[in-house]
Write an enzyme that holds these catalytic residues in place. Structure first.
Site, PDB file in Angstrom:
ATOM      1  N   HIS A  19      10.415 -45.204 -10.369  1.00  0.00           N
ATOM      2  CA  HIS A  19      11.296 -45.880 -11.317  1.00  0.00           C
ATOM      3  C   HIS A  19      10.625 -46.059 -12.682  1.00  0.00           C
ATOM      4  O   HIS A  19      11.306 -46.011 -13.720  1.00  0.00           O
ATOM      5  CB  HIS A  19      11.746 -47.230 -10.741  1.00  0.00           C
ATOM      6  CG  HIS A  19      12.658 -47.082  -9.556  1.00  0.00           C
ATOM      7  ND1 HIS A  19      12.865 -48.075  -8.618  1.00  0.00           N
ATOM      8  CD2 HIS A  19      13.419 -46.019  -9.134  1.00  0.00           C
ATOM      9  CE1 HIS A  19      13.724 -47.644  -7.687  1.00  0.00           C
ATOM     10  NE2 HIS A  19      14.064 -46.404  -7.982  1.00  0.00           N
ATOM     11  N   HIS A  42      20.776 -38.299  -4.547  1.00  0.00           N
ATOM     12  CA  HIS A  42      20.533 -39.243  -3.438  1.00  0.00           C
ATOM     13  C   HIS A  42      20.430 -40.641  -4.051  1.00  0.00           C
ATOM     14  O   HIS A  42      19.333 -41.131  -4.328  1.00  0.00           O
ATOM     15  CB  HIS A  42      19.236 -38.905  -2.704  1.00  0.00           C
ATOM     16  CG  HIS A  42      19.222 -37.556  -2.054  1.00  0.00           C
ATOM     17  ND1 HIS A  42      19.175 -36.380  -2.778  1.00  0.00           N
ATOM     18  CD2 HIS A  42      19.248 -37.189  -0.738  1.00  0.00           C
ATOM     19  CE1 HIS A  42      19.174 -35.348  -1.938  1.00  0.00           C
ATOM     20  NE2 HIS A  42      19.221 -35.809  -0.699  1.00  0.00           N
ATOM     21  N   SER A  97      17.592 -46.707  -8.560  1.00  0.00           N
ATOM     22  CA  SER A  97      17.615 -45.771  -9.689  1.00  0.00           C
ATOM     23  C   SER A  97      18.958 -45.766 -10.433  1.00  0.00           C
ATOM     24  O   SER A  97      18.952 -45.651 -11.671  1.00  0.00           O
ATOM     25  CB  SER A  97      17.203 -44.377  -9.231  1.00  0.00           C
ATOM     26  OG  SER A  97      17.809 -44.023  -8.014  1.00  0.00           O
ATOM     27  N   GLU A 115      26.033 -40.138  -2.904  1.00  0.00           N
ATOM     28  CA  GLU A 115      25.427 -40.866  -1.783  1.00  0.00           C
ATOM     29  C   GLU A 115      26.288 -40.604  -0.548  1.00  0.00           C
ATOM     30  O   GLU A 115      27.479 -40.888  -0.543  1.00  0.00           O
ATOM     31  CB  GLU A 115      25.353 -42.371  -2.110  1.00  0.00           C
ATOM     32  CG  GLU A 115      24.976 -43.257  -0.939  1.00  0.00           C
ATOM     33  CD  GLU A 115      23.681 -42.847  -0.226  1.00  0.00           C
ATOM     34  OE1 GLU A 115      22.660 -42.671  -0.883  1.00  0.00           O
ATOM     35  OE2 GLU A 115      23.720 -42.697   1.028  1.00  0.00           O
ATOM     36  N   ASP A 139      27.554 -34.515  -0.132  1.00  0.00           N
ATOM     37  CA  ASP A 139      26.178 -34.025  -0.146  1.00  0.00           C
ATOM     38  C   ASP A 139      25.716 -33.877  -1.611  1.00  0.00           C
ATOM     39  O   ASP A 139      26.396 -33.221  -2.416  1.00  0.00           O
ATOM     40  CB  ASP A 139      26.134 -32.665   0.568  1.00  0.00           C
ATOM     41  CG  ASP A 139      24.761 -32.060   0.500  1.00  0.00           C
ATOM     42  OD1 ASP A 139      23.908 -32.454   1.312  1.00  0.00           O
ATOM     43  OD2 ASP A 139      24.528 -31.211  -0.375  1.00  0.00           O
ATOM     44  N   GLY A 140      24.584 -34.484  -1.922  1.00  0.00           N
ATOM     45  CA  GLY A 140      24.125 -34.510  -3.310  1.00  0.00           C
ATOM     46  C   GLY A 140      23.732 -33.143  -3.843  1.00  0.00           C
ATOM     47  O   GLY A 140      23.872 -32.867  -5.042  1.00  0.00           O
ATOM     48  N   ASP A 160      16.121 -37.497  -5.000  1.00  0.00           N
ATOM     49  CA  ASP A 160      15.284 -38.515  -4.347  1.00  0.00           C
ATOM     50  C   ASP A 160      15.655 -38.638  -2.865  1.00  0.00           C
ATOM     51  O   ASP A 160      16.159 -39.670  -2.420  1.00  0.00           O
ATOM     52  CB  ASP A 160      15.486 -39.860  -5.076  1.00  0.00           C
ATOM     53  CG  ASP A 160      14.615 -40.960  -4.505  1.00  0.00           C
ATOM     54  OD1 ASP A 160      13.589 -40.642  -3.873  1.00  0.00           O
ATOM     55  OD2 ASP A 160      14.968 -42.142  -4.710  1.00  0.00           O
TER      56      ASP A 160
END
Ligand code: SAM
Length: 264
Positions: A19, A42, A97, A115, A139-140, A160
């Site tokens: 971060h 994510h 994030s 997500e 799905d990211g 991530d």
């Protein structure tokens, strides 16, 4: 079926590294008045409360952000975002994030968050509702391919994963290479754990072999959260790293070195 929930780990030392670098990169990119796109593959739930039973149970935030918060200069982009989120949501709030990015970026910027976990996604939608961000129960990796190159074209994606899907280690290098071909000006940032069994190492070797441009690889080490825990450090692999981010990471190195950690 995904079972990982970031609330158990929010604000741990890996989050601090990820971060803090993310906040520096976004703050630098937001210095130019032109709007930008920011994507996360994510996202998690976006905002956490460190007095939640799950966070207290692991104690990872107590050994993480709570142990180092005063070591950041008050005008560090991460410290500013943390203060902003705590002013809005209370003293125990911690920005995931998405909330961090929202704090650093401007209303004119375009935000996209994927997500896949239904409950995490529902919480994310609630947190981000007023921000104008687009959220995806998808799905990211697919979302990033569908959106990129984004409009506006200038921007950044954070990847991530929780790596609970073990094939992530094998598939991420080709995913990043393909995304870079589609969006050659995009900043692509990947977080990865540093593991005692070195399960992350082949992924990093494969990424290094791709010869991607302006790569910044930044790593910190820290004591395991629990006896026998496999994660002993945290890394970020950034393609098209913003100018000066390497220098911006130095205060972070000093903070982790002060904890008895070995950086890079
Ligand atoms: N980026 C967040 C932060 O820093 O606050 C933390 C994200 S957490 C490490 C990883 C998240 O990815 C989990 O909430 C998990 O449910 C989600 N996830 C796992 N696989 C996914 C996928 N293929 N697409 C989208 N989300 C996924």
């Amino acid at each position: 079926m995904l079972s990982y929930q970031h609330i158990y780990h929010a604000g741990n030392l890996a989050d601090v590294q990820k971060h803090a670098l993310l906040a520096c990169a976004l703050a630098y990119m937001a210095e130019k008045p032109k709007p930008l796109s920011y994507l996360e593959t994510h996202a998690g739930r976006g905002l956490y409360h460190l007095d939640a039973a799950e966070a207290v149970k692991t104690g990872e935030a107590a050994a993480g952000i709570e142990a180092v918060v005063d070591l950041f200069e008050p005008d560090h982009p991460y410290a500013l975002a943390l203060a902003d989120v705590r002013a809005r949501y209370g003293a125990t709030a911690y920005p995931g994030s998405p909330a961090l990015a929202q704090s650093v970026l401007r209303p004119s910027d375009s935000l996209h968050f994927a997500e896949l976990h239904p409950q995490e996604n529902a919480a994310l939608c609630e947190t981000m509702f007023a921000s104008g961000a687009k959220t995806y129960l998808q799905d990211g990796f697919e979302m990033a391919h569908a959106v990129c190159p984004p409009t506006p074209r200038r921007g950044m994606v954070l990847i991530d994963p929780s790596y609970e899907i073990k094939t992530d280690y094998a598939t991420i290098p080709s995913f990043i290479a393909k995304l870079h071909r589609k969006w050659n000006v995009g900043v692509i940032a990947l977080w990865y754990p540093i593991l005692t069994d070195m399960a992350h190492a082949p992924m990093l070797d494969a990424l290094e072999a791709r010869d991607l441009p302006k790569v910044l690889r930044h790593e910190v080490r820290f004591p395991p959260a629990r006896e026998g825990h496999r994660m002993v450090g945290s890394g970020m692999f950034i393609v098209n790293a913003p100018f000066g981010l390497d220098d911006e990471s130095q205060p972070l190195d000093a903070i982790f070195a002060g904890l008895g950690a070995k950086s890079r």
